[in-house]
Design an enzyme around this catalytic site. Sequence first.
Site, PDB file in Angstrom:
ATOM      1  N   LYS A   1       0.830  -1.206   0.000  1.00 46.10           N
ATOM      2  CA  LYS A   1       0.000   0.000   0.000  1.00 46.10           C
ATOM      3  C   LYS A   1       0.867   1.261   0.000  1.00 46.10           C
ATOM      4  CE  LYS A   1      -3.758   1.932   2.872  1.00 46.10           C
ATOM      5  NZ  LYS A   1      -4.549   1.666   4.091  1.00 46.10           N
TER       6      LYS A   1
ATOM      7  N   SER B   1      -9.270   2.158   3.619  1.00 44.78           N
ATOM      8  CA  SER B   1      -8.402   2.846   2.688  1.00 44.78           C
ATOM      9  C   SER B   1      -7.493   1.912   1.881  1.00 44.78           C
ATOM     10  CB  SER B   1      -7.530   3.848   3.454  1.00 44.78           C
ATOM     11  OG  SER B   1      -6.691   3.203   4.403  1.00 44.78           O
TER      12      SER B   1
ATOM     13  N   SER C   1      -9.546  -0.084   7.785  1.00 45.80           N
ATOM     14  CA  SER C   1      -9.038   0.035   6.419  1.00 45.80           C
ATOM     15  C   SER C   1      -8.548  -1.253   5.774  1.00 45.80           C
ATOM     16  CB  SER C   1      -7.910   1.076   6.363  1.00 45.80           C
ATOM     17  OG  SER C   1      -8.435   2.355   6.600  1.00 45.80           O
TER      18      SER C   1
END
Length: 473
Positions: free
Chosen positions: A85, A160, A184
Amino acid sequence: MINEPTRRVHAFCDDALGDLDSVGVAAAVAAGDISAREAAQAAVDRAAVVNPTLNAIQHPDFDRGLARSDGPVSGILAGVPSFIKDNTDVAGLPSDQGSLAVRSRPATADHRFTEQFRSTGLGVLGKTTMPEFGFNASTEWETLAPTRNPWHTDYSPGGSSGGSAALVAAGVVPIAHGNDGGGSIRIPAAACGLVGLKPTRGRVVPAAESATLPVDVVSNGVLTRTVRDTAHFMAGTQQFLPAAGMKPLGLVEGPSERRLRVGLVLDSVTGPTDDDGRRAVLATVDRLTALGHDVTEVPIPGDAVAFMGAFTHYWALLGFSTQHFGKRVMHSPDFEKGATDQLTRGLARTFWRHAWRTPGAIRVLKQSEQSYRDAFTDIDVIVSPTLGYVTPKLGHLNPAAGFEVHFDRLIRYAAFTPLNNATGGPAISLPLAQTADGRPIGVHFSAVHGDEQTLLELAYELEADTPFARIQA
């Protein structure tokens, strides 16, 4: 493959990856049936097919990833291609934090978690998309094209860690990094039909920002399509650096014969769960009961109203810190505060109006850990919806909606997940149901600190009882 009538997108095909999960790919590499280079090349080729639609890769690093796959591979998932990420440093790549305000330079070294991630044998092919600073629960932006959900591209993949979830669900790779500061990992897992475990605080190497937070709410982990992939990854992380001060976690390989005392929570303090989510949880309760577990309705641990007020204030504190101290907080000398989105700016304004509440909010969040522990005195696991309502269409959670509208939607959507971030307890979202039109619905399970083993054992049992839906079916 893109199925236009259903807007479903996936890359599964008859190549080196096939429909294997991470454990299957690693076994094929170990047996010499495929090479790590062939697995990585298949992932690159698959990304070329679906990423133009999904928009899930922030920084491709294909050439270096392929070159590394030619070298020696070791670890519990050796030879499996993956992604990290875009808020976690990978040497040679920038960390843009999902924001146009960040003008980051390529990192000079891997973050310590990146080292732990690689130690499992996973190869890194690039970095995945995320919403600005991870504050949103959908991976979309005001002025840029969104990341799309492969189960139906009109819908959000969650956030996220939405880019990672989209790639795993679409079959580009079988596993990808996520981190979880308010849901997330678990929110995109629910949106994209994946397994999403938020480990106990301290179980794996913490996120970069954790050292500066008054309450560390962020945990690193992965998104996967199978329980065994998550179990193997977690076991691999402990080989690299065993967690101090908690129950050791080895390789969990299947269900337990132990029958559990399960607490049921159906609604959150922000409102009732929608009909789809409610049906999913109640159907799961029926399955748990049929499997011999004892399910009893329980209250949300602690003072739920005080907790939600404290957590939303803390969310605003993080927005304020980023907006006004972005150069230092984001390690970005060229940070442009005028380029942040309406969510970040709105959080900053909200915090400033109520800054006096900060000591009390932090106190409530810290006290919530003991209330959470106490909730497991007479139960082993809590089951609840993952989300307040099923994943919405893109645009519903876009910052362009304006802060007041957007934030109200967010706190009703991410209603169940933040408790585990503040308390540090482990939780997992499992893809146990679907909407009438075939989109995934996640069901959420929580356990006491350090007890990922129970969550994984129960997840194995539920997966075996009714296998998770497949996007290519």
